[in-house]
Design a protein around this motif. Sequence first.
Motif, PDB file in Angstrom:
ATOM      1  N   ALA A 114       0.837  -1.196   0.000  1.00  0.00           N
ATOM      2  CA  ALA A 114       0.000   0.000   0.000  1.00  0.00           C
ATOM      3  C   ALA A 114       0.875   1.251   0.000  1.00  0.00           C
ATOM      4  O   ALA A 114       1.894   1.319   0.686  1.00  0.00           O
ATOM      5  CB  ALA A 114      -0.912   0.006   1.228  1.00  0.00           C
ATOM      6  N   GLU A 115       0.484   2.231  -0.784  1.00  0.00           N
ATOM      7  CA  GLU A 115       1.281   3.453  -0.933  1.00  0.00           C
ATOM      8  C   GLU A 115       1.367   4.244   0.373  1.00  0.00           C
ATOM      9  O   GLU A 115       2.413   4.758   0.738  1.00  0.00           O
ATOM     10  CB  GLU A 115       0.662   4.330  -2.030  1.00  0.00           C
ATOM     11  CG  GLU A 115       1.420   5.586  -2.343  1.00  0.00           C
ATOM     12  CD  GLU A 115       0.790   6.384  -3.468  1.00  0.00           C
ATOM     13  OE1 GLU A 115       1.006   7.608  -3.519  1.00  0.00           O
ATOM     14  OE2 GLU A 115       0.061   5.781  -4.291  1.00  0.00           O
ATOM     15  N   LYS A 116       0.237   4.331   1.067  1.00  0.00           N
ATOM     16  CA  LYS A 116       0.187   5.043   2.349  1.00  0.00           C
ATOM     17  C   LYS A 116      -0.776   4.300   3.264  1.00  0.00           C
ATOM     18  O   LYS A 116      -1.859   3.908   2.832  1.00  0.00           O
ATOM     19  CB  LYS A 116      -0.285   6.487   2.152  1.00  0.00           C
ATOM     20  CG  LYS A 116      -0.399   7.282   3.448  1.00  0.00           C
ATOM     21  CD  LYS A 116      -0.882   8.704   3.180  1.00  0.00           C
ATOM     22  CE  LYS A 116      -1.010   9.507   4.473  1.00  0.00           C
ATOM     23  NZ  LYS A 116      -1.484  10.894   4.228  1.00  0.00           N
ATOM     24  N   VAL A 117      -0.382   4.096   4.515  1.00  0.00           N
ATOM     25  CA  VAL A 117      -1.235   3.401   5.479  1.00  0.00           C
ATOM     26  C   VAL A 117      -1.339   4.241   6.747  1.00  0.00           C
ATOM     27  O   VAL A 117      -0.323   4.700   7.280  1.00  0.00           O
ATOM     28  CB  VAL A 117      -0.685   2.004   5.837  1.00  0.00           C
ATOM     29  CG1 VAL A 117      -1.644   1.290   6.799  1.00  0.00           C
ATOM     30  CG2 VAL A 117      -0.462   1.159   4.585  1.00  0.00           C
ATOM     31  N   VAL A 118      -2.567   4.432   7.211  1.00  0.00           N
ATOM     32  CA  VAL A 118      -2.805   5.167   8.456  1.00  0.00           C
ATOM     33  C   VAL A 118      -3.702   4.315   9.353  1.00  0.00           C
ATOM     34  O   VAL A 118      -4.756   3.846   8.923  1.00  0.00           O
ATOM     35  CB  VAL A 118      -3.482   6.529   8.207  1.00  0.00           C
ATOM     36  CG1 VAL A 118      -3.560   7.316   9.519  1.00  0.00           C
ATOM     37  CG2 VAL A 118      -2.747   7.329   7.146  1.00  0.00           C
ATOM     38  N   GLY A 119      -3.268   4.106  10.589  1.00  0.00           N
ATOM     39  CA  GLY A 119      -4.067   3.380  11.562  1.00  0.00           C
ATOM     40  C   GLY A 119      -4.648   4.328  12.592  1.00  0.00           C
ATOM     41  O   GLY A 119      -3.941   5.211  13.089  1.00  0.00           O
ATOM     42  N   PHE A 120      -5.918   4.159  12.895  1.00  0.00           N
ATOM     43  CA  PHE A 120      -6.611   5.017  13.858  1.00  0.00           C
ATOM     44  C   PHE A 120      -7.128   4.181  15.026  1.00  0.00           C
ATOM     45  O   PHE A 120      -7.718   3.116  14.828  1.00  0.00           O
ATOM     46  CB  PHE A 120      -7.804   5.721  13.205  1.00  0.00           C
ATOM     47  CG  PHE A 120      -7.448   6.624  12.065  1.00  0.00           C
ATOM     48  CD1 PHE A 120      -7.141   7.954  12.274  1.00  0.00           C
ATOM     49  CD2 PHE A 120      -7.415   6.132  10.764  1.00  0.00           C
ATOM     50  CE1 PHE A 120      -6.819   8.795  11.207  1.00  0.00           C
ATOM     51  CE2 PHE A 120      -7.099   6.964   9.694  1.00  0.00           C
ATOM     52  CZ  PHE A 120      -6.796   8.294   9.914  1.00  0.00           C
ATOM     53  N   ASP A 121      -6.929   4.697  16.235  1.00  0.00           N
ATOM     54  CA  ASP A 121      -7.457   4.028  17.416  1.00  0.00           C
ATOM     55  C   ASP A 121      -7.575   5.059  18.535  1.00  0.00           C
ATOM     56  O   ASP A 121      -6.824   6.041  18.570  1.00  0.00           O
ATOM     57  CB  ASP A 121      -6.547   2.878  17.853  1.00  0.00           C
ATOM     58  CG  ASP A 121      -7.297   1.823  18.653  1.00  0.00           C
ATOM     59  OD1 ASP A 121      -7.600   0.754  18.086  1.00  0.00           O
ATOM     60  OD2 ASP A 121      -7.593   2.074  19.840  1.00  0.00           O
ATOM     61  N   SER A 122      -8.497   4.816  19.460  1.00  0.00           N
ATOM     62  CA  SER A 122      -8.686   5.739  20.586  1.00  0.00           C
ATOM     63  C   SER A 122      -7.831   5.367  21.787  1.00  0.00           C
ATOM     64  O   SER A 122      -7.788   6.109  22.769  1.00  0.00           O
ATOM     65  CB  SER A 122     -10.164   5.761  21.004  1.00  0.00           C
ATOM     66  OG  SER A 122     -10.589   4.465  21.410  1.00  0.00           O
ATOM     67  N   ASP A 123      -7.134   4.242  21.717  1.00  0.00           N
ATOM     68  CA  ASP A 123      -6.315   3.742  22.824  1.00  0.00           C
ATOM     69  C   ASP A 123      -4.853   4.097  22.567  1.00  0.00           C
ATOM     70  O   ASP A 123      -4.190   3.458  21.747  1.00  0.00           O
ATOM     71  CB  ASP A 123      -6.498   2.229  22.948  1.00  0.00           C
ATOM     72  CG  ASP A 123      -5.750   1.637  24.141  1.00  0.00           C
ATOM     73  OD1 ASP A 123      -4.831   2.295  24.669  1.00  0.00           O
ATOM     74  OD2 ASP A 123      -6.077   0.504  24.534  1.00  0.00           O
ATOM     75  N   SER A 124      -4.349   5.079  23.286  1.00  0.00           N
ATOM     76  CA  SER A 124      -2.972   5.533  23.062  1.00  0.00           C
ATOM     77  C   SER A 124      -1.948   4.455  23.415  1.00  0.00           C
ATOM     78  O   SER A 124      -0.890   4.356  22.787  1.00  0.00           O
ATOM     79  CB  SER A 124      -2.684   6.801  23.873  1.00  0.00           C
ATOM     80  OG  SER A 124      -2.851   6.569  25.261  1.00  0.00           O
ATOM     81  N   GLY A 125      -2.276   3.626  24.419  1.00  0.00           N
ATOM     82  CA  GLY A 125      -1.367   2.549  24.794  1.00  0.00           C
ATOM     83  C   GLY A 125      -1.218   1.523  23.689  1.00  0.00           C
ATOM     84  O   GLY A 125      -0.111   1.043  23.404  1.00  0.00           O
TER      85      GLY A 125
END
Length: 203
Positions: A69-80
Amino acid sequence: MKQRKLEIVLEKVKGFENPDITLEQYPTPALLAAEMLHFAFMKGDLEGTVYDLGCGTGMLAIGAAMLGAEKVVGFDSDSGALDIARENAEIFGVDVEFECKDIRQVRGHADTVVMNPPFGAQVKGSDRPFLKTAMRVADVTYSIHNSGSLAFVKKFIQPAIITEWYNTGFPIKRTFKFHKKDVERIEIEIYRIITDNCQSDKN
């Protein structure tokens, strides 16, 4: 990268240190992650920008990056969990961005979303914000849901449509005190969803 090789690599991804039951933080099994990501890869859906919604410790995001994949972004509300995800990405030498956000706050555009949202076992309807966001930001979505969810998801995502789906198993290892077995297999469904405005391009 072949599916089996991807699975072997993803088995080394570090999971949650302190999983939160209210967030249904079950790590996506490497076998299942490799299966779904290879499915997306073979459809040509991992070539641009990929978002992993509710990425946890980065299993799907890292796998998408490994598949080119050219660009990958992961999102989550858990900073840990995101701290572990960043460590995992560094260990595997892949370039993945991770952002700490409530899923409803995710903006921008992704060619493809990959996600293993909460099934709603602990908080009813907790998968809905994930579906809503995916329909808003992505052209194509690959999503994992409890078996028997097809009719609901079809209706909920309209005018987006499910182009393909299949049943498989999700082995959940003993994670919380109420688990009685070392491994509990639940039946799940994986959907490939396209939004209404890209049907002609992504069939």
